[in-house]
Design an enzyme around this catalytic site. Sequence first.
Site, mmCIF file in Angstrom:
data_model
loop_
_atom_site.group_PDB
_atom_site.id
_atom_site.type_symbol
_atom_site.label_atom_id
_atom_site.label_comp_id
_atom_site.label_asym_id
_atom_site.label_seq_id
_atom_site.Cartn_x
_atom_site.Cartn_y
_atom_site.Cartn_z
ATOM 1 C CG MET A 34 78.731 39.536 39.468
ATOM 2 S SD MET A 34 78.643 41.004 38.451
ATOM 3 C CE MET A 34 77.887 40.372 36.971
ATOM 4 C CG ASP A 39 72.746 23.054 37.627
ATOM 5 O OD1 ASP A 39 72.387 23.468 38.763
ATOM 6 O OD2 ASP A 39 72.127 22.176 37.006
ATOM 7 N N GLY A 40 76.211 26.075 36.599
ATOM 8 C CA GLY A 40 77.585 26.434 36.249
ATOM 9 C C GLY A 40 78.338 26.895 37.497
ATOM 10 C CG HIS A 41 77.281 30.517 39.507
ATOM 11 N ND1 HIS A 41 76.091 30.874 38.905
ATOM 12 C CD2 HIS A 41 78.143 31.525 39.242
ATOM 13 C CE1 HIS A 41 76.230 32.057 38.325
ATOM 14 N NE2 HIS A 41 77.462 32.470 38.509
HETATM 15 O O1 PAF Z 1 82.082 36.593 36.238
HETATM 16 C C1 PAF Z 1 81.476 37.265 37.107
HETATM 17 O O2 PAF Z 1 80.442 36.872 37.643
HETATM 18 C C2 PAF Z 1 82.032 38.623 37.504
HETATM 19 O O3 PAF Z 1 82.628 39.269 36.417
HETATM 20 C C3 PAF Z 1 82.999 38.544 38.699
HETATM 21 C C4 PAF Z 1 84.233 37.734 38.352
HETATM 22 C C5 PAF Z 1 82.297 37.932 39.903
HETATM 23 C C6 PAF Z 1 83.484 39.951 39.086
HETATM 24 O O4 PAF Z 1 82.412 40.771 39.457
#
Ligand code: PAF
Length: 283
Positions: A34, A39-41
Amino acid sequence: MSPSPMIVRTVPALRRAIEGLRARKATTALVPTMGALHDGHVSLVRLAKRRAKRVIVSIFVNPTQFAPTEDFGSYPRTWKADVAKLAAEDVDLIWNPDVKTMYPVGFATRILTEGPATANLEDRFRPHFFGGVATVVGKLFTQCRPDFAIFGEKDFQQLRVVTQMAGDLDLGVKVVGSRTVRERDGLAMSSRNVYLTPEERSSATVLYRAMKQSAARLRAGDDAEAAMAGGAEMIVSAGFALDYFEVRHAETLAPIASFKDGPMRILVAAKIGKTRLIDNIGV
Ligand code: PAF
Protein backbone atom coordinates in the site's frame (compact mmCIF):
# COMPACT_ATOMS: atom_id res chain seq x y z
CA MET A 1 21.86 5.77 -11.73
CA SER A 2 19.22 3.02 -11.48
CA PRO A 3 16.82 2.68 -14.42
CA SER A 4 13.30 3.91 -13.63
CA PRO A 5 10.70 1.17 -13.22
CA MET A 6 7.84 1.18 -15.73
CA ILE A 7 4.74 2.67 -14.06
CA VAL A 8 1.31 1.53 -15.25
CA ARG A 9 -2.13 2.59 -14.13
CA THR A 10 -4.64 0.87 -16.41
CA VAL A 11 -5.50 -2.80 -16.86
CA PRO A 12 -4.80 -2.89 -20.64
CA ALA A 13 -1.40 -1.23 -20.10
CA LEU A 14 -0.68 -3.72 -17.31
CA ARG A 15 -1.56 -6.67 -19.60
CA ARG A 16 0.87 -5.42 -22.25
CA ALA A 17 3.59 -4.79 -19.66
CA ILE A 18 3.15 -8.25 -18.11
CA GLU A 19 3.35 -9.90 -21.55
CA GLY A 20 6.65 -8.09 -22.07
CA LEU A 21 8.04 -9.08 -18.66
CA ARG A 22 7.09 -12.73 -19.17
CA ALA A 23 8.68 -12.92 -22.62
CA ARG A 24 11.09 -15.80 -23.11
CA LYS A 25 9.45 -17.55 -20.13
CA ALA A 26 10.94 -15.12 -17.59
CA THR A 27 9.57 -15.78 -14.09
CA THR A 28 7.88 -12.94 -12.22
CA ALA A 29 7.36 -12.11 -8.56
CA LEU A 30 4.79 -9.66 -7.20
CA VAL A 31 5.21 -7.64 -4.01
CA PRO A 32 1.77 -6.24 -3.09
CA THR A 33 2.01 -3.04 -1.03
CA MET A 34 0.00 0.00 0.00
CA GLY A 35 3.04 2.25 -0.49
CA ALA A 36 4.68 4.26 2.33
CA LEU A 37 7.59 1.94 1.72
CA HIS A 38 10.20 1.25 4.40
CA ASP A 39 13.11 -1.16 4.78
CA GLY A 40 10.68 -4.00 5.48
CA HIS A 41 9.22 -3.55 1.98
CA VAL A 42 12.73 -3.31 0.52
CA SER A 43 13.51 -6.69 2.04
CA LEU A 44 10.37 -8.12 0.34
CA VAL A 45 11.59 -6.73 -2.99
CA ARG A 46 15.04 -8.25 -2.45
CA LEU A 47 13.49 -11.64 -1.71
CA ALA A 48 11.34 -11.27 -4.85
CA LYS A 49 14.50 -10.62 -6.88
CA ARG A 50 16.08 -13.79 -5.52
CA ARG A 51 13.00 -15.81 -6.50
CA ALA A 52 12.23 -14.46 -9.96
CA LYS A 53 13.77 -12.77 -12.95
CA ARG A 54 11.29 -9.89 -13.04
CA VAL A 55 9.80 -7.99 -10.10
CA ILE A 56 6.46 -6.20 -10.00
CA VAL A 57 5.45 -4.03 -7.03
CA SER A 58 1.85 -2.94 -6.65
CA ILE A 59 1.08 0.27 -4.79
CA PHE A 60 -2.60 0.57 -3.97
CA VAL A 61 -4.18 1.77 -0.75
CA ASN A 62 -7.12 -0.61 -0.74
CA PRO A 63 -10.27 1.05 0.68
CA THR A 64 -12.16 -2.23 1.14
CA GLN A 65 -9.85 -3.42 3.92
CA PHE A 66 -10.44 -0.32 6.06
CA ALA A 67 -13.53 0.17 8.24
CA PRO A 68 -15.11 3.65 8.02
CA THR A 69 -13.62 4.42 11.46
CA GLU A 70 -10.07 3.47 10.36
CA ASP A 71 -7.25 5.41 8.74
CA PHE A 72 -7.86 5.05 4.98
CA GLY A 73 -7.94 8.85 4.54
CA SER A 74 -4.82 9.51 6.59
CA TYR A 75 -2.84 6.41 5.60
CA PRO A 76 0.66 7.72 4.67
CA ARG A 77 1.10 8.30 0.94
CA THR A 78 4.71 8.88 -0.12
CA TRP A 79 4.63 8.28 -3.88
CA LYS A 80 7.87 10.04 -4.92
CA ALA A 81 9.96 8.45 -2.19
CA ASP A 82 8.39 5.06 -2.96
CA VAL A 83 9.32 5.27 -6.66
CA ALA A 84 12.87 6.32 -5.76
CA LYS A 85 13.24 3.33 -3.42
CA LEU A 86 11.91 0.91 -6.04
CA ALA A 87 14.16 2.41 -8.74
CA ALA A 88 17.15 1.89 -6.44
CA GLU A 89 16.16 -1.79 -6.16
CA ASP A 90 15.85 -2.15 -9.96
CA VAL A 91 12.18 -3.10 -9.81
CA ASP A 92 10.80 -3.72 -13.31
CA LEU A 93 7.21 -2.57 -12.96
CA ILE A 94 5.05 -0.56 -10.57
CA TRP A 95 1.32 -1.31 -10.79
CA ASN A 96 -0.45 1.76 -9.42
CA PRO A 97 -4.17 1.60 -10.22
CA ASP A 98 -6.64 4.08 -8.78
CA VAL A 99 -9.75 3.09 -6.84
CA LYS A 100 -12.03 3.33 -9.93
CA THR A 101 -9.75 0.98 -11.85
CA MET A 102 -9.79 -1.62 -9.09
CA TYR A 103 -13.44 -1.16 -8.13
CA PRO A 104 -15.32 0.25 -11.13
CA VAL A 105 -18.90 1.44 -10.65
CA GLY A 106 -21.06 -1.67 -10.29
CA PHE A 107 -18.26 -3.84 -8.85
CA ALA A 108 -20.15 -6.61 -7.03
CA THR A 109 -17.85 -9.56 -6.33
CA ARG A 110 -16.03 -10.36 -3.12
CA ILE A 111 -13.91 -13.27 -1.96
CA LEU A 112 -15.34 -14.85 1.19
CA THR A 113 -12.59 -16.02 3.52
CA GLU A 114 -12.81 -18.77 6.11
CA GLY A 115 -10.20 -20.99 7.81
CA PRO A 116 -7.27 -18.84 8.95
CA ALA A 117 -9.35 -15.71 8.33
CA THR A 118 -11.70 -16.73 11.15
CA ALA A 119 -9.01 -17.61 13.72
CA ASN A 120 -10.42 -15.06 16.17
CA LEU A 121 -7.34 -12.79 16.03
CA GLU A 122 -7.38 -9.78 13.64
CA ASP A 123 -10.83 -10.84 12.40
CA ARG A 124 -12.23 -10.33 15.91
CA PHE A 125 -11.23 -6.64 15.86
CA ARG A 126 -11.31 -5.92 12.10
CA PRO A 127 -14.17 -8.07 10.76
CA HIS A 128 -14.07 -6.34 7.34
CA PHE A 129 -10.33 -6.81 6.89
CA PHE A 130 -9.70 -10.22 5.34
CA GLY A 131 -12.60 -10.01 2.89
CA GLY A 132 -11.05 -6.75 1.60
CA VAL A 133 -7.52 -8.15 1.54
CA ALA A 134 -8.48 -11.42 -0.17
CA THR A 135 -10.54 -9.63 -2.81
CA VAL A 136 -7.82 -7.13 -3.68
CA VAL A 137 -5.01 -9.71 -3.55
CA GLY A 138 -7.12 -12.07 -5.69
CA LYS A 139 -7.46 -9.26 -8.23
CA LEU A 140 -3.74 -8.41 -8.07
CA PHE A 141 -2.86 -12.07 -8.68
CA THR A 142 -5.17 -12.40 -11.70
CA GLN A 143 -4.04 -9.05 -13.09
CA CYS A 144 -0.30 -9.63 -12.68
CA ARG A 145 -0.21 -13.46 -13.02
CA PRO A 146 3.01 -13.74 -10.97
CA ASP A 147 4.83 -17.02 -10.35
CA PHE A 148 5.62 -15.86 -6.81
CA ALA A 149 4.07 -13.34 -4.43
CA ILE A 150 5.97 -12.08 -1.42
CA PHE A 151 4.23 -11.08 1.84
CA GLY A 152 5.75 -10.02 5.15
CA GLU A 153 5.44 -12.29 8.16
CA LYS A 154 4.61 -9.22 10.21
CA ASP A 155 0.99 -9.58 9.06
CA PHE A 156 1.08 -13.26 9.95
CA GLN A 157 -2.63 -14.01 9.75
CA GLN A 158 -2.80 -12.17 6.40
CA LEU A 159 0.07 -14.35 5.12
CA ARG A 160 -1.88 -17.48 6.10
CA VAL A 161 -5.09 -16.13 4.53
CA VAL A 162 -3.54 -15.30 1.15
CA THR A 163 -1.63 -18.59 1.10
CA GLN A 164 -4.90 -20.45 1.70
CA MET A 165 -6.70 -18.41 -0.96
CA ALA A 166 -4.00 -18.91 -3.62
CA GLY A 167 -4.17 -22.67 -3.03
CA ASP A 168 -7.95 -22.95 -2.74
CA LEU A 169 -8.57 -20.97 -5.94
CA ASP A 170 -5.73 -22.64 -7.91
CA LEU A 171 -4.30 -19.23 -8.74
CA GLY A 172 -0.94 -20.73 -9.74
CA VAL A 173 0.97 -18.34 -7.47
CA LYS A 174 3.46 -19.54 -4.89
CA VAL A 175 3.04 -17.31 -1.82
CA VAL A 176 6.32 -16.75 0.01
CA GLY A 177 6.61 -15.29 3.51
CA SER A 178 9.45 -12.94 4.36
CA ARG A 179 10.94 -12.37 7.83
CA THR A 180 9.90 -9.27 9.73
CA VAL A 181 12.41 -6.43 9.59
CA ARG A 182 12.87 -4.68 12.94
CA GLU A 183 14.29 -1.38 14.12
CA ARG A 184 17.44 -1.71 16.22
CA ASP A 185 15.35 -1.70 19.41
CA GLY A 186 13.09 -4.51 18.17
CA LEU A 187 10.02 -2.58 16.96
CA ALA A 188 8.70 -4.22 13.78
CA MET A 189 8.86 -1.84 10.80
CA SER A 190 5.41 -0.67 9.74
CA SER A 191 4.06 2.18 7.64
CA ARG A 192 1.88 3.07 10.64
CA ASN A 193 4.86 3.65 12.98
CA VAL A 194 4.92 7.27 11.73
CA TYR A 195 1.72 7.85 13.73
CA LEU A 196 3.54 7.25 17.05
CA THR A 197 4.52 10.23 19.20
CA PRO A 198 8.12 10.08 20.52
CA GLU A 199 6.85 8.79 23.90
CA GLU A 200 4.64 6.15 22.27
CA ARG A 201 7.50 5.17 20.00
CA SER A 202 9.73 4.42 22.97
CA SER A 203 6.95 2.48 24.76
CA ALA A 204 6.31 0.44 21.59
CA THR A 205 9.46 -1.64 22.11
CA VAL A 206 7.54 -3.50 24.82
CA LEU A 207 5.69 -5.59 22.22
CA TYR A 208 8.82 -7.39 21.06
CA ARG A 209 10.24 -7.66 24.58
CA ALA A 210 7.00 -9.16 25.89
CA MET A 211 6.82 -11.70 23.06
CA LYS A 212 10.45 -12.67 23.60
CA GLN A 213 9.93 -13.08 27.32
CA SER A 214 6.82 -15.22 26.87
CA ALA A 215 8.56 -17.28 24.17
CA ALA A 216 11.48 -17.95 26.52
CA ARG A 217 9.08 -19.09 29.24
CA LEU A 218 7.23 -21.40 26.83
CA ARG A 219 10.55 -22.86 25.66
CA ALA A 220 11.53 -23.41 29.30
CA GLY A 221 8.34 -25.46 29.76
CA ASP A 222 6.34 -22.92 31.80
CA ASP A 223 2.59 -23.20 31.86
CA ALA A 224 1.34 -21.47 28.64
CA GLU A 225 -1.38 -19.50 30.38
CA ALA A 226 1.05 -18.07 32.93
CA ALA A 227 3.71 -17.35 30.28
CA MET A 228 1.23 -15.45 28.14
CA ALA A 229 -0.31 -13.60 31.09
CA GLY A 230 3.17 -12.32 32.04
CA GLY A 231 3.74 -10.86 28.55
CA ALA A 232 0.26 -9.33 28.42
CA GLU A 233 0.87 -7.65 31.77
CA MET A 234 4.10 -6.04 30.48
CA ILE A 235 2.25 -4.59 27.48
CA VAL A 236 -0.64 -3.19 29.52
CA SER A 237 1.79 -1.71 32.07
CA ALA A 238 3.52 0.17 29.24
CA GLY A 239 0.26 1.98 28.47
CA PHE A 240 -1.17 -0.14 25.66
CA ALA A 241 -4.79 -1.24 25.33
CA LEU A 242 -4.39 -4.90 24.45
CA ASP A 243 -6.55 -6.52 21.75
CA TYR A 244 -4.85 -9.93 21.98
CA PHE A 245 -1.60 -11.54 23.08
CA GLU A 246 -1.87 -15.21 22.22
CA VAL A 247 0.10 -18.30 21.36
CA ARG A 248 -1.26 -20.20 18.37
CA HIS A 249 -0.34 -23.09 16.09
CA ALA A 250 2.05 -21.50 13.56
CA GLU A 251 0.28 -23.02 10.54
CA THR A 252 -3.39 -23.46 11.42
CA LEU A 253 -3.52 -20.55 13.91
CA ALA A 254 -5.58 -22.80 16.20
CA PRO A 255 -5.19 -22.22 19.96
CA ILE A 256 -2.31 -24.32 21.29
CA ALA A 257 -0.80 -24.75 24.75
CA SER A 258 2.23 -26.96 24.19
CA PHE A 259 4.94 -27.86 21.69
CA LYS A 260 3.43 -31.36 21.67
CA ASP A 261 0.59 -29.90 19.57
CA GLY A 262 2.85 -28.36 16.91
CA PRO A 263 4.97 -25.28 16.11
CA MET A 264 4.03 -22.20 18.11
CA ARG A 265 3.67 -18.56 17.17
CA ILE A 266 2.98 -15.67 19.54
CA LEU A 267 0.77 -12.95 18.03
CA VAL A 268 -0.04 -9.55 19.48
CA ALA A 269 -2.23 -6.56 18.61
CA ALA A 270 -2.39 -3.52 20.87
CA LYS A 271 -3.24 0.14 20.68
CA ILE A 272 -1.37 3.11 22.10
CA GLY A 273 -2.87 6.57 21.61
CA LYS A 274 -4.34 6.48 18.10
CA THR A 275 -2.03 3.79 16.76
CA ARG A 276 -2.80 0.10 16.58
CA LEU A 277 0.27 -2.12 16.18
CA ILE A 278 0.50 -5.83 15.40
CA ASP A 279 3.48 -8.15 15.62
CA ASN A 280 4.37 -11.84 16.06
CA ILE A 281 7.31 -14.17 16.57
CA GLY A 282 7.97 -17.88 16.29
CA VAL A 283 8.59 -19.61 19.62
O1 PAF B 1 -0.14 -5.83 3.70
C1 PAF B 1 -0.55 -4.90 2.96
O2 PAF B 1 0.12 -3.90 2.72
C2 PAF B 1 -1.94 -5.02 2.35
O3 PAF B 1 -2.82 -5.66 3.21
C3 PAF B 1 -1.92 -5.69 0.97
C4 PAF B 1 -1.45 -7.13 1.06
C5 PAF B 1 -1.03 -4.91 0.01
C6 PAF B 1 -3.34 -5.73 0.38
O4 PAF B 1 -3.86 -4.43 0.22
